[in-house]
Design a protein around this motif. Structure first.
Motif, PDB file in Angstrom:
ATOM      1  N   VAL A  66       0.823  -1.214   0.000  1.00 58.71           N
ATOM      2  CA  VAL A  66       0.000   0.000   0.000  1.00 58.71           C
ATOM      3  C   VAL A  66       0.853   1.259   0.000  1.00 58.71           C
ATOM      4  O   VAL A  66       0.447   2.287  -0.571  1.00 58.71           O
ATOM      5  CB  VAL A  66      -0.953  -0.017   1.226  1.00 58.71           C
ATOM      6  CG1 VAL A  66      -1.785   1.265   1.291  1.00 58.71           C
ATOM      7  CG2 VAL A  66      -1.859  -1.238   1.154  1.00 58.71           C
ATOM      8  N   ARG A  67       2.047   1.235   0.592  1.00 61.63           N
ATOM      9  CA  ARG A  67       2.852   2.452   0.731  1.00 61.63           C
ATOM     10  C   ARG A  67       3.137   3.138  -0.607  1.00 61.63           C
ATOM     11  O   ARG A  67       3.047   4.363  -0.687  1.00 61.63           O
ATOM     12  CB  ARG A  67       4.161   2.147   1.458  1.00 61.63           C
ATOM     13  CG  ARG A  67       4.986   3.415   1.741  1.00 61.63           C
ATOM     14  CD  ARG A  67       6.260   3.137   2.496  1.00 61.63           C
ATOM     15  NE  ARG A  67       5.984   2.648   3.833  1.00 61.63           N
ATOM     16  CZ  ARG A  67       6.094   1.373   4.197  1.00 61.63           C
ATOM     17  NH1 ARG A  67       6.507   0.468   3.328  1.00 61.63           N
ATOM     18  NH2 ARG A  67       5.817   0.998   5.412  1.00 61.63           N
ATOM     19  N   PRO A  68       3.487   2.409  -1.694  1.00 59.69           N
ATOM     20  CA  PRO A  68       3.744   3.133  -2.949  1.00 59.69           C
ATOM     21  C   PRO A  68       2.536   3.885  -3.494  1.00 59.69           C
ATOM     22  O   PRO A  68       2.698   4.842  -4.263  1.00 59.69           O
ATOM     23  CB  PRO A  68       4.174   2.014  -3.911  1.00 59.69           C
ATOM     24  CG  PRO A  68       4.683   0.923  -3.034  1.00 59.69           C
ATOM     25  CD  PRO A  68       3.832   0.985  -1.804  1.00 59.69           C
ATOM     26  N   ALA A  73       3.467  13.001   0.810  1.00 61.25           N
ATOM     27  CA  ALA A  73       3.028  14.040   1.748  1.00 61.25           C
ATOM     28  C   ALA A  73       2.076  13.495   2.808  1.00 61.25           C
ATOM     29  O   ALA A  73       1.926  14.098   3.872  1.00 61.25           O
ATOM     30  CB  ALA A  73       2.360  15.186   0.994  1.00 61.25           C
ATOM     31  N   TYR A  74       1.433  12.341   2.537  1.00 60.69           N
ATOM     32  CA  TYR A  74       0.463  11.780   3.483  1.00 60.69           C
ATOM     33  C   TYR A  74       1.018  10.594   4.260  1.00 60.69           C
ATOM     34  O   TYR A  74       0.285   9.968   5.016  1.00 60.69           O
ATOM     35  CB  TYR A  74      -0.803  11.348   2.732  1.00 60.69           C
ATOM     36  CG  TYR A  74      -1.556  12.497   2.105  1.00 60.69           C
ATOM     37  CD1 TYR A  74      -2.404  13.296   2.867  1.00 60.69           C
ATOM     38  CD2 TYR A  74      -1.406  12.792   0.760  1.00 60.69           C
ATOM     39  CE1 TYR A  74      -3.091  14.352   2.292  1.00 60.69           C
ATOM     40  CE2 TYR A  74      -2.086  13.842   0.173  1.00 60.69           C
ATOM     41  CZ  TYR A  74      -2.915  14.628   0.946  1.00 60.69           C
ATOM     42  OH  TYR A  74      -3.587  15.676   0.373  1.00 60.69           O
ATOM     43  N   THR A  78       6.941  10.721   6.908  1.00 57.47           N
ATOM     44  CA  THR A  78       7.414  12.001   6.374  1.00 57.47           C
ATOM     45  C   THR A  78       7.553  13.032   7.482  1.00 57.47           C
ATOM     46  O   THR A  78       8.433  13.907   7.433  1.00 57.47           O
ATOM     47  CB  THR A  78       6.465  12.508   5.283  1.00 57.47           C
ATOM     48  OG1 THR A  78       6.329  11.496   4.273  1.00 57.47           O
ATOM     49  CG2 THR A  78       6.991  13.784   4.638  1.00 57.47           C
ATOM     50  N   TYR A  79       6.701  12.938   8.490  1.00 54.03           N
ATOM     51  CA  TYR A  79       6.693  13.925   9.572  1.00 54.03           C
ATOM     52  C   TYR A  79       7.230  13.345  10.880  1.00 54.03           C
ATOM     53  O   TYR A  79       7.484  14.109  11.821  1.00 54.03           O
ATOM     54  CB  TYR A  79       5.263  14.434   9.808  1.00 54.03           C
ATOM     55  CG  TYR A  79       4.596  14.893   8.541  1.00 54.03           C
ATOM     56  CD1 TYR A  79       4.854  16.169   8.016  1.00 54.03           C
ATOM     57  CD2 TYR A  79       3.722  14.059   7.847  1.00 54.03           C
ATOM     58  CE1 TYR A  79       4.243  16.595   6.848  1.00 54.03           C
ATOM     59  CE2 TYR A  79       3.104  14.479   6.681  1.00 54.03           C
ATOM     60  CZ  TYR A  79       3.376  15.740   6.185  1.00 54.03           C
ATOM     61  OH  TYR A  79       2.775  16.148   5.016  1.00 54.03           O
ATOM     62  N   LEU A  80       7.378  12.045  10.965  1.00 50.97           N
ATOM     63  CA  LEU A  80       7.849  11.414  12.189  1.00 50.97           C
ATOM     64  C   LEU A  80       9.237  10.826  11.972  1.00 50.97           C
ATOM     65  O   LEU A  80       9.581  10.442  10.848  1.00 50.97           O
ATOM     66  CB  LEU A  80       6.879  10.310  12.634  1.00 50.97           C
ATOM     67  CG  LEU A  80       5.448  10.777  12.961  1.00 50.97           C
ATOM     68  CD1 LEU A  80       4.564   9.574  13.286  1.00 50.97           C
ATOM     69  CD2 LEU A  80       5.452  11.761  14.122  1.00 50.97           C
ATOM     70  N   THR A  87       0.244   1.110   9.109  1.00 46.88           N
ATOM     71  CA  THR A  87      -0.442   2.206   8.419  1.00 46.88           C
ATOM     72  C   THR A  87      -1.064   1.714   7.118  1.00 46.88           C
ATOM     73  O   THR A  87      -2.217   2.040   6.797  1.00 46.88           O
ATOM     74  CB  THR A  87       0.538   3.348   8.132  1.00 46.88           C
ATOM     75  OG1 THR A  87       1.153   3.752   9.357  1.00 46.88           O
ATOM     76  CG2 THR A  87      -0.186   4.526   7.508  1.00 46.88           C
ATOM     77  N   GLY A  88      -0.299   0.932   6.349  1.00 47.22           N
ATOM     78  CA  GLY A  88      -0.835   0.409   5.095  1.00 47.22           C
ATOM     79  C   GLY A  88      -2.014  -0.514   5.319  1.00 47.22           C
ATOM     80  O   GLY A  88      -2.965  -0.521   4.526  1.00 47.22           O
TER      81      GLY A  88
END
Length: 259
Positions: A66-68, A73-74, A78-80, A87-88
């Motif tokens: 699922v990651r690709p 940006a989501y 990216t932020y952690l 998550t996927g």
């Protein structure tokens, strides 16, 4: 030159009839007790480790699929400063639920029908898609009757019995070409890989129904009969603990009379 000790330590004499410990028996009893403790720990940790490992592998596998598809940006990483596993899997569950919700309305059904019409016009993809769709509809249908019963059939020779999973009775077209009597579709899985086996139609009169769940029968097949129905893990652990207690009793200093 030093003088001899006037009171040298003499070995203690064993009186007649006094019992002495047997070191060999004590050693074997200790080894047996340690072995049973090890087996008890293995029974506790082994299934837990395999279950956690398979679950972790499945989560990572879905994440990698699922990651690709998720924009950079989501993505949480990216932020952690670290990657969040699962998550996927969450995205996949939400997406499938949303697709099921959209398919339930008129617009969604029209889109599904249009997609199926396109697939039905492809000579190679059409039989594959239809077969997979029927399998998934049968497996996940609420009112489906696939593999809900377990039975015994005499195979591979008289006097030898094998477990089979019973599906639906033969359809009208197939039943018309079979001998007289009701025939049931059956699947006989192989040990230890139950995903392979034999599919056949068997006369209903030759089947012995079992009051056994599909899960218990699958466990029996995968373990090659080592895990019998009705047994439970606590009972096995209690048996191992009882063996360890028996070994502890044996490890008590045993004595033999001195001749």
């Amino acid at each position: 030159m030093s003088e001899p000790d006037p009171n040298p330590q003499q070995p203690r004499r064993i009186a007649a009839g006094e019992m002495v410990p047997d070191p060999d028996k004590h050693h074997h009893a200790m080894v047996s007790r340690l072995r049973n403790y090890f087996l008890t720990g293995l029974v506790l940790v082994g299934p837990l480790y395999i279950t956690v490992g398979l679950t972790w592998w499945f989560i990572n596998w879905v994440d990698d699929l699922v990651r690709p598809v998720i924009p950079v940006a989501y993505r949480p990483e990216t932020y952690l400063p670290l990657r969040i596993p699962g998550t996927g899997l969450i995205v996949a569950l939400v997406t499938l639920t949303l697709l099921g919700f959209l398919t339930a309305n008129l617009v969604g059904r029209k889109l599904v029908e249009a997609s199926e019409n396109i697939l039905n016009r492809m000579p190679v993809v059409r039989p594959l898609y239809k077969s997979l769709k029927q399998i998934f509809e049968t497996l996940f249908a609420k009112g489906g009757s696939s593999f809900r019963r377990v039975g015994l059939v005499e195979f591979p020779s008289p006097g030898m019995w094998s477990l089979i999973f019973l599906a639906n009775p033969a359809s009208a077209d197939i039943a018309a070409r079979l001998p007289d009597g009701e025939h049931v579709a059956a699947f006989m899985p192989c040990t230890p890989n139950p995903t392979t086996g034999f599919f056949f139609y068997v006369p209903r009169r030759d089947i012995i129904d079992l009051d056994l769940s599909v899960e218990a029968a699958m466990t029996l097949i995968m373990s090659a009969g080592m895990v019998q129905p009705g047994g439970s893990d606590p009972q096995k652990l209690a048996a191992l603990a009882e063996t360890a207690r028996a070994a502890r009793v044996i490890s008590a200093p045993r004595t033999a009379p001195v001749k």
